[in-house]
Design an enzyme around this catalytic site. Sequence first.
Site, mmCIF file in Angstrom:
data_model
loop_
_atom_site.group_PDB
_atom_site.id
_atom_site.type_symbol
_atom_site.label_atom_id
_atom_site.label_comp_id
_atom_site.label_asym_id
_atom_site.label_seq_id
_atom_site.Cartn_x
_atom_site.Cartn_y
_atom_site.Cartn_z
ATOM 1 N N LYS A 189 0.854 -1.196 0.000
ATOM 2 C CA LYS A 189 0.000 0.000 0.000
ATOM 3 C C LYS A 189 0.889 1.244 0.000
ATOM 4 O O LYS A 189 1.482 1.598 1.007
ATOM 5 C CB LYS A 189 -0.914 0.047 1.223
ATOM 6 C CG LYS A 189 -2.017 1.079 0.996
ATOM 7 C CD LYS A 189 -2.547 1.730 2.234
ATOM 8 C CE LYS A 189 -1.797 2.928 2.684
ATOM 9 N NZ LYS A 189 -1.852 4.111 1.815
ATOM 10 N N GLY A 242 7.016 5.248 7.785
ATOM 11 C CA GLY A 242 6.099 6.375 7.943
ATOM 12 C C GLY A 242 6.364 7.073 9.256
ATOM 13 O O GLY A 242 7.444 6.953 9.842
ATOM 14 N N GLY A 247 3.261 4.536 13.123
ATOM 15 C CA GLY A 247 4.055 3.331 13.384
ATOM 16 C C GLY A 247 3.669 2.690 14.710
ATOM 17 O O GLY A 247 3.526 1.470 14.802
ATOM 18 N N GLU A 264 10.344 1.683 10.012
ATOM 19 C CA GLU A 264 11.262 2.785 9.684
ATOM 20 C C GLU A 264 10.481 4.069 9.919
ATOM 21 O O GLU A 264 9.587 4.409 9.141
ATOM 22 C CB GLU A 264 11.703 2.686 8.218
ATOM 23 C CG GLU A 264 12.508 1.449 7.901
ATOM 24 C CD GLU A 264 13.896 1.480 8.520
ATOM 25 O OE1 GLU A 264 14.397 2.573 8.832
ATOM 26 O OE2 GLU A 264 14.463 0.398 8.712
ATOM 27 N N CYS A 298 13.227 11.683 6.395
ATOM 28 C CA CYS A 298 13.425 11.125 7.740
ATOM 29 C C CYS A 298 14.834 11.409 8.245
ATOM 30 O O CYS A 298 15.059 11.603 9.419
ATOM 31 C CB CYS A 298 13.154 9.636 7.717
ATOM 32 S SG CYS A 298 14.150 8.768 6.495
ATOM 33 N N GLU A 396 9.619 16.330 14.821
ATOM 34 C CA GLU A 396 9.957 16.294 13.404
ATOM 35 C C GLU A 396 9.129 17.353 12.679
ATOM 36 O O GLU A 396 7.912 17.219 12.565
ATOM 37 C CB GLU A 396 9.623 14.887 12.886
ATOM 38 C CG GLU A 396 10.253 14.557 11.588
ATOM 39 C CD GLU A 396 9.898 13.150 11.131
ATOM 40 O OE1 GLU A 396 8.755 12.702 11.352
ATOM 41 O OE2 GLU A 396 10.763 12.505 10.523
HETATM 42 P P1 NAD Z 1 2.316 8.427 7.673
HETATM 43 O O1 NAD Z 1 2.676 7.698 8.889
HETATM 44 O O2 NAD Z 1 1.252 9.442 7.730
HETATM 45 O O3 NAD Z 1 1.872 7.411 6.507
HETATM 46 C C1 NAD Z 1 2.720 6.351 6.106
HETATM 47 C C2 NAD Z 1 1.850 5.285 5.454
HETATM 48 O O4 NAD Z 1 1.001 4.714 6.443
HETATM 49 C C3 NAD Z 1 0.942 5.806 4.346
HETATM 50 O O5 NAD Z 1 0.866 4.873 3.295
HETATM 51 C C4 NAD Z 1 -0.398 5.902 5.055
HETATM 52 O O6 NAD Z 1 -1.504 5.813 4.186
HETATM 53 C C5 NAD Z 1 -0.337 4.699 5.975
HETATM 54 N N1 NAD Z 1 -1.244 4.743 7.118
HETATM 55 C C6 NAD Z 1 -1.802 5.831 7.704
HETATM 56 N N2 NAD Z 1 -2.602 5.447 8.724
HETATM 57 C C7 NAD Z 1 -2.532 4.097 8.804
HETATM 58 C C8 NAD Z 1 -3.121 3.123 9.653
HETATM 59 N N3 NAD Z 1 -3.957 3.457 10.630
HETATM 60 N N4 NAD Z 1 -2.811 1.823 9.453
HETATM 61 C C9 NAD Z 1 -1.951 1.470 8.470
HETATM 62 N N5 NAD Z 1 -1.384 2.346 7.617
HETATM 63 C C10 NAD Z 1 -1.661 3.647 7.783
HETATM 64 O O7 NAD Z 1 3.693 9.049 7.106
HETATM 65 P P2 NAD Z 1 3.881 10.021 5.876
HETATM 66 O O8 NAD Z 1 3.368 11.367 6.264
HETATM 67 O O9 NAD Z 1 3.389 9.384 4.630
HETATM 68 O O10 NAD Z 1 5.488 10.053 5.770
HETATM 69 C C11 NAD Z 1 6.285 10.873 6.511
HETATM 70 C C12 NAD Z 1 6.847 10.143 7.712
HETATM 71 O O11 NAD Z 1 7.583 9.002 7.293
HETATM 72 C C13 NAD Z 1 7.840 10.980 8.495
HETATM 73 O O12 NAD Z 1 7.612 10.829 9.864
HETATM 74 C C14 NAD Z 1 9.187 10.389 8.103
HETATM 75 O O13 NAD Z 1 10.210 10.596 9.041
HETATM 76 C C15 NAD Z 1 8.842 8.961 7.948
HETATM 77 N N6 NAD Z 1 9.854 8.301 7.106
HETATM 78 C C16 NAD Z 1 10.758 7.459 7.706
HETATM 79 C C17 NAD Z 1 11.747 6.852 6.917
HETATM 80 C C18 NAD Z 1 12.758 5.907 7.533
HETATM 81 O O14 NAD Z 1 13.368 5.151 6.780
HETATM 82 N N7 NAD Z 1 12.962 5.907 8.834
HETATM 83 C C19 NAD Z 1 11.813 7.115 5.556
HETATM 84 C C20 NAD Z 1 10.881 7.985 5.006
HETATM 85 C C21 NAD Z 1 9.893 8.557 5.790
#
Ligand code: NAD
Length: 517
Positions: A189, A242, A247, A264, A298, A396
């Site tokens: 997804k 995410g 997470g 991650e 990130c 962040e």
């Molecule tokens: P997010 O947590 O909002 O979303 C990430 C994914 O999770 C999306 O596909 C979203 O649709 C899905 N999601 C949302 N709610 C969910 C639920 N209840 N159950 C399952 N899935 C769900 O993150 P974002 O805004 O898309 O991305 C930015 C974040 O990602 C930042 O915090 C960034 O630091 C982190 N990030 C971390 C890394 C790493 O490798 N550590 C890399 C890139 C981004």
Amino acid sequence: MLAIDLKHPLLPRTPRQFGLLIDGKWRSAQEEKVVERTSPAHDVRVSVYPSGEVADAEAAIVSARRAFDIGPWPKLKAAERSRVLLRAADLIEQRAEELALLDTLENGKPLTQARGEIAGAADLWRYAACLARDLHGDAYTNLGPAMLGVVVREPMGVIAIITPWNFPFLIISQKLPFALAAGCTAVVKPSELTSGSTLVLGEILLEAGLPPGAANIVTGSGRQVGAAMVRHPAVDMISFTGSTAVGKMTVATAAETLKRVSMELGGKNPQLVFADADLEAAVDAVVFGIYFNAGECCNSGSRLLVQREIAGTFLDEVVARSRAVPVGDPLDERTKVGAIISADHLGKIEGYVTDAAAAGAEVRLGGQRLAAERGRFMAPTVVAGVSPEMAIAREEVFGPVLAVLTFDTVEEAVTLANGTGYGLSAGVWSRDYDTCQTAAARIRAGTVWLNTFMEGFAELPFGGFGESGIGRELGRHAALDYTEIKTLQMHRGPRSDWWLPRAQGAQSPLGSQATLS
Ligand code: NAD
């Protein structure tokens, strides 16, 4: 006023339409709803994807389960799986411009940068193809003459892969090829904001010869599709990238069915600049570290910790170079910083700066959105006089906003560096070996860059301490994380050890003779 070229030949006249990939076939969502993506830089509709529902996620999981339990993917020889991954890498390169453009249009990142990400992603598919050939267990011949112990590694099963919007193609390529290399099947997804390049990857995988059901892609919201994948008992493992907040929710839900999780998550990464550093190199890395991907990264070096004796001149130079960063139309090849992903997110970024100023910090540069003909852009921003308890120092921001703090000693620098719940990465700048090694040993982060910043290699593991995640991606263990261990204990030769003792040479009605070996 930033100029945005609405006549650019790469801007699509009509949005590109995508389907869901389930069991090797493209289809619309069961409820036929769609998500429309508008380019954050141009305000032009660029993609339309199905808005999947729980039923679509379930259909994808059933397909992946069948493809795992019946095969053929997990049963193929590693050499055959590897060939598919290598073909995928070639096709990614052949379609690199199309993939880079999709990520640029949907995310707002500069096209020149997106091209680098696609090239890096192709390399990950090749690296995973190599690992596939070297996945093996261990044999124990030291358990005595009557026992051979064999530890085999089997593919983990069905993996649910959930990705964010900031590096759409790169992040799916940090997960899916490694899961496939191990013989797993997957339901993917992508973020609802940037699903396009992942869906093109679906086309690539079919063309590369991946069997139906081995990788399914369902677009839609996290709350519907993502949550359904995390809950479903037929999914064996969640690989999530995410935010830390989502997470944590994901880990809690996955615990109900005791799934393995790989997380991650976010970061609030410090760059420590000591007075004896190569300051030219350090200032360039500080500016790159915070503005790369508009700070929506990130690994963003969002905290500058600078030694007090050089803080004044160093900060002046950071501000001067920040002022020169070319922000603008991501399709313009000169642009280094593109658009911000969404209006809500831009408001959140500005809010952090406003709150920091209200708490007594000094906004040395930027601090608000830039006037633009179209789209949403944030000014490169430097906030000095930040103290460790301010939100801008702990949370962040995920935008082009640098928070600056000062220190006197290595001890103090390390304490500041470790002063957030996160622990993803850090940079240390010093010409002194001891300073570098002491800081690197004491900083609690998954990656510490010494006199460099944010370089990445397929060979090196990546992941976070603390609230930055669980587990590691990349590196030679990456495919192992998608395996389950099974122990085989194999007796050899006549049995000499009886639970109920038997006399030497005693006859048994079963026809055997007790023997001692
Ligand atoms: P997010 O947590 O909002 O979303 C990430 C994914 O999770 C999306 O596909 C979203 O649709 C899905 N999601 C949302 N709610 C969910 C639920 N209840 N159950 C399952 N899935 C769900 O993150 P974002 O805004 O898309 O991305 C930015 C974040 O990602 C930042 O915090 C960034 O630091 C982190 N990030 C971390 C890394 C790493 O490798 N550590 C890399 C890139 C981004």
